[in-house]
Design a protein around this motif. Structure first.
Motif, short mmCIF file in Angstrom:
data_model
loop_
_atom_site.label_atom_id
_atom_site.label_comp_id
_atom_site.label_asym_id
_atom_site.label_seq_id
_atom_site.Cartn_x
_atom_site.Cartn_y
_atom_site.Cartn_z
N CYS A 78 -21.87 27.07 38.79
CA CYS A 78 -21.35 26.56 37.53
C CYS A 78 -22.46 25.78 36.83
CB CYS A 78 -20.14 25.66 37.76
SG CYS A 78 -19.45 25.00 36.22
N SER A 79 -22.80 26.17 35.62
CA SER A 79 -23.94 25.57 34.91
C SER A 79 -23.54 24.46 33.97
CB SER A 79 -24.68 26.66 34.13
OG SER A 79 -23.81 27.27 33.19
N VAL A 80 -22.25 24.14 33.92
CA VAL A 80 -21.78 23.12 32.98
C VAL A 80 -21.79 21.76 33.67
CG1 VAL A 80 -19.86 22.33 31.56
CG2 VAL A 80 -20.36 24.78 31.74
N GLY A 81 -22.58 20.85 33.17
CA GLY A 81 -22.59 19.51 33.75
C GLY A 81 -21.28 18.78 33.50
N GLY A 82 -20.81 18.08 34.51
CA GLY A 82 -19.56 17.34 34.36
C GLY A 82 -18.35 18.24 34.26
N CYS A 83 -18.43 19.45 34.83
CA CYS A 83 -17.29 20.38 34.77
C CYS A 83 -16.06 19.76 35.41
CB CYS A 83 -17.65 21.68 35.48
SG CYS A 83 -16.26 22.83 35.62
N PRO A 84 -14.90 19.76 34.71
CA PRO A 84 -13.70 19.11 35.25
C PRO A 84 -13.05 19.88 36.40
CG PRO A 84 -13.18 20.22 33.20
CD PRO A 84 -14.67 20.32 33.36
N LEU A 85 -13.52 21.10 36.68
CA LEU A 85 -12.90 21.89 37.73
C LEU A 85 -13.79 22.08 38.95
CD1 LEU A 85 -11.12 24.66 35.61
CD2 LEU A 85 -10.23 22.47 36.40
N CYS A 86 -15.03 21.61 38.89
CA CYS A 86 -15.94 21.71 40.04
C CYS A 86 -15.67 20.59 41.05
CB CYS A 86 -17.39 21.64 39.57
SG CYS A 86 -18.04 23.22 39.00
N PRO A 87 -16.09 20.79 42.30
CA PRO A 87 -15.94 19.72 43.29
C PRO A 87 -16.75 18.50 42.86
CG PRO A 87 -16.52 21.80 44.35
CD PRO A 87 -16.68 22.01 42.89
N PRO A 88 -16.29 17.30 43.21
CA PRO A 88 -17.08 16.10 42.90
C PRO A 88 -18.41 16.13 43.65
CG PRO A 88 -15.27 15.56 44.36
CD PRO A 88 -15.05 16.97 43.93
N ALA A 89 -19.42 15.47 43.09
CA ALA A 89 -20.75 15.48 43.70
C ALA A 89 -20.72 14.95 45.12
CB ALA A 89 -21.71 14.67 42.83
N ALA A 90 -19.79 14.04 45.41
CA ALA A 90 -19.72 13.45 46.75
C ALA A 90 -19.12 14.41 47.77
CB ALA A 90 -18.89 12.17 46.70
N GLU A 91 -18.55 15.52 47.32
CA GLU A 91 -17.93 16.49 48.23
C GLU A 91 -18.45 17.89 47.92
OE1 GLU A 91 -13.67 16.14 48.29
OE2 GLU A 91 -13.76 14.00 47.86
N PRO A 92 -19.71 18.17 48.22
CA PRO A 92 -20.27 19.49 47.90
C PRO A 92 -19.68 20.58 48.79
CG PRO A 92 -21.81 18.22 49.21
CD PRO A 92 -20.67 17.29 48.90
N TRP A 93 -20.02 21.80 48.44
CA TRP A 93 -19.60 22.98 49.21
C TRP A 93 -20.04 22.85 50.66
CZ3 TRP A 93 -17.22 27.80 48.59
CH2 TRP A 93 -17.53 28.78 49.51
N ASP A 94 -19.12 23.13 51.57
CA ASP A 94 -19.41 23.10 53.00
C ASP A 94 -19.42 24.54 53.51
OD1 ASP A 94 -19.42 22.89 55.76
OD2 ASP A 94 -17.94 21.28 55.85
#
Length: 511
Positions: free
Chosen positions: A298-314
């Motif tokens: 996802c290339s949109v900064g601050g996307c409201p539907l992406c995981p929070p930065a503190a919980e990246p993809w595992d």
């Protein structure tokens, strides 16, 4: 291959099952980064269904799978065979209320008994709350049955027996019918092209479109509803909604999804991400690529539907990275003292005293053994004194704490309460009449107890008493639990001895 491939492959192979879950209650969502101007950035194309051809293909694949693989469930049979629109809507309504937070396998027997006893709205409206509670006993979340009957009475008395015909009116006019239940009734019973969002749908949509923000937050829930309404098949809305929920219940399960069997796997962007990581790991092992993790799609900064930065993809979780929820609140801890009062009835059968709970609050209107909440930190003797004070309302005269016989502790976990019942028993003489005016109460046999509107927790309490009685009647007599009075204390007796009411009512000797 290495750990990455093995872990991801496990996520694609393992299977599981589950029932339908109600949509989570909306809670305050996590705050993402804001775009310039203080407004959140719109979601990227990764999270949306922007291609009409893809939507049509997804609908066709999902409905074809549903037609071939759907479970044979009684409410589905009624939804397609019942010609009367009010009966059809009622049959769907009952199933949707029962299925909230309850597994399908558990609901089937309850549903069949319910529809046999009350096949129409009018029949349910004429039933008593006591009858409703008796049939609902053991299904949990007892207020559901009460609200269902209240709404049925409203349909009969205020709407001339006619069910509202749209999702909007169902939600507006019927107590206990929320947005999901209204959408399910309207789409399945009336063919209204409206989507539904429950726990299974949330899981499927979040995986299809890599939605990693808190799935219980209002902004994400709103997005999911918009997505469900856009996806629903206009010609078969009820079947499409049931297919989406069926997919979540049987294939796209919480912990072990059967991705290889998924009819819409070609549209799943969470699975695509797993495949990208597998390919990257394979090329790395062959020495064809440097280690360049494919972290962000996802290339949109601050996307409201992406995981929070503190919980990246595992990577070890695969598609089960989605959905994500806020940390669940721990249930509060409570203790309750409970006394199983026993007597021999007229025909010699053992009888138990049960009392009715208040008409509102937890387990409203159900029956239980005389019980009283315990304040935190009480010592054992203090707990006994609290229970004795409560029992005096039934006896009408002083009660000796040493008369109570300790059975044990029974733990029952409600959705928001971790309840421990501290259980005592007392055998009463049948020739003494208790003062039962303080609350509705009655003596019941074991068979009548199990047929009454009693909670699962109270059934556990009775089983604990019966288990101890069985242990004491066996070869090794004597109680192993010594929470009773000290030897020589007022009202004390040998372990395991049943006491008469005269002993129970005898005041302690003065020091």
């Amino acid at each position: 291959m290495g750990p990455l491939r093995a872990a991801a492959a496990r996520g694609l192979r393992r299977g599981g099952g589950g029932g339908r879950g109600a949509a989570p209650a909306a809670r305050e969502g996590t705050k993402g980064s804001a775009a310039r101007g203080g407004r959140p950035a719109p979601p990227a194309a990764l999270h949306l269904f922007g291609d009409p051809a893809e939507v049509e293909a997804l609908r066709g694949s999902l409905l074809a799978w549903y037609d071939e693989c759907k479970r044979d469930l009684p409410w589905r049979v009624l939804a397609v065979t019942e010609p009367d629109v009010n009966r059809r809507a009622y049959a769907v309504w009952v199933s949707e209320i029962m299925l909230q937070q309850t597994q399908v396998a558990t609901v089937i027997d309850y549903y069949n008994r319910w529809m046999q006893k009350w096949p129409t709205l009018q029949a349910l409206a004429e039933a008593s709350l006591e009858e409703v509670n008796e049939l609902w006993a053991g299904l949990g979340y007892y207020s559901r049955g009460k609200r269902l009957q209240e709404a049925a009475r409203k349909v009969v008395s205020e709407l001339a027996g006619q069910m509202p015909r749209t999702a909007e009116d169902l939600q507006k006019l019927l107590p206990g019918v929320g947005r999901y239940t209204a959408g399910a009734i309207a789409s399945i019973s009336y063919g209204q092209a409206t989507g539904v969002v429950d726990g299974n749908v949330i899981r499927v949509l979040c995986r299809l479109r890599c939605i990693g923000a808190d799935s219980s937050s209002p902004p994400v829930i709103d997005r999911l509803w918009a997505m469900a309404n856009a996806l629903v098949d206009r010609s078969r809305p009820g079947d499409f909604n049931q297919a989406l929920m069926e997919l979540g219940a049987t294939v796209c399960t919480p912990k072990a999804p059967l991705c290889g069997e998924c009819p819409v796997k070609q549209h799943c962007r969470a699975r695509l991400r797993v495949e990208k990581e597998l390919a990257l790991a394979s090329r790395k092992l062959l020495g064809k690529l440097p280690v360049v993790p494919d972290v962000e799609d996802c290339s949109v900064g601050g996307c409201p539907l992406c995981p929070p930065a503190a919980e990246p993809w595992d990577s070890s979780l695969g598609v089960t990275n989605f959905p994500r929820k806020a940390a669940k609140k721990q249930p509060r801890v409570e203790q309750t003292a409970t006394c199983v009062l026993e007597r021999r009835g007229r025909r010699g059968a053992l009888e138990y005293l049960i009392v009715q709970r208040p008409s509102s609050g937890l387990l409203a209107g159900l029956w239980e053994f005389p019980s009283v909440p315990l304040a935190p930190g009480l010592q054992q003797e203090q707990q006994r004194e609290v229970l004795v004070d409560h029992l005096q309302a039934w006896a009408g005269q002083p009660v000796a704490a040493g008369s109570l016989r300790f059975i044990g502790e029974v733990v029952h976990v409600f959705s928001h309460i971790h309840q421990t019942y501290v259980v005592y028993s007392l055998s009463l003489d049948g020739d003494v009449t208790l003062d039962l005016a303080s609350s509705p109460s009655r003596w019941v046999t074991e068979e009548e107890f199990r047929a009454s509107a009693v909670s699962t927790a109270m059934k556990k309490v009775l089983r604990a008493c019966e288990r101890q009685r069985g242990e004491e009647s066996g070869p090794a007599t004597g109680s192993k639990r010594k929470r009773g009075a000290k030897p020589g204390a007022a009202g004390s007796t040998r372990p395991g001895t049943q006491l008469s009411l005269r002993t129970f009512l005898r005041a302690p000797n003065p020091p």
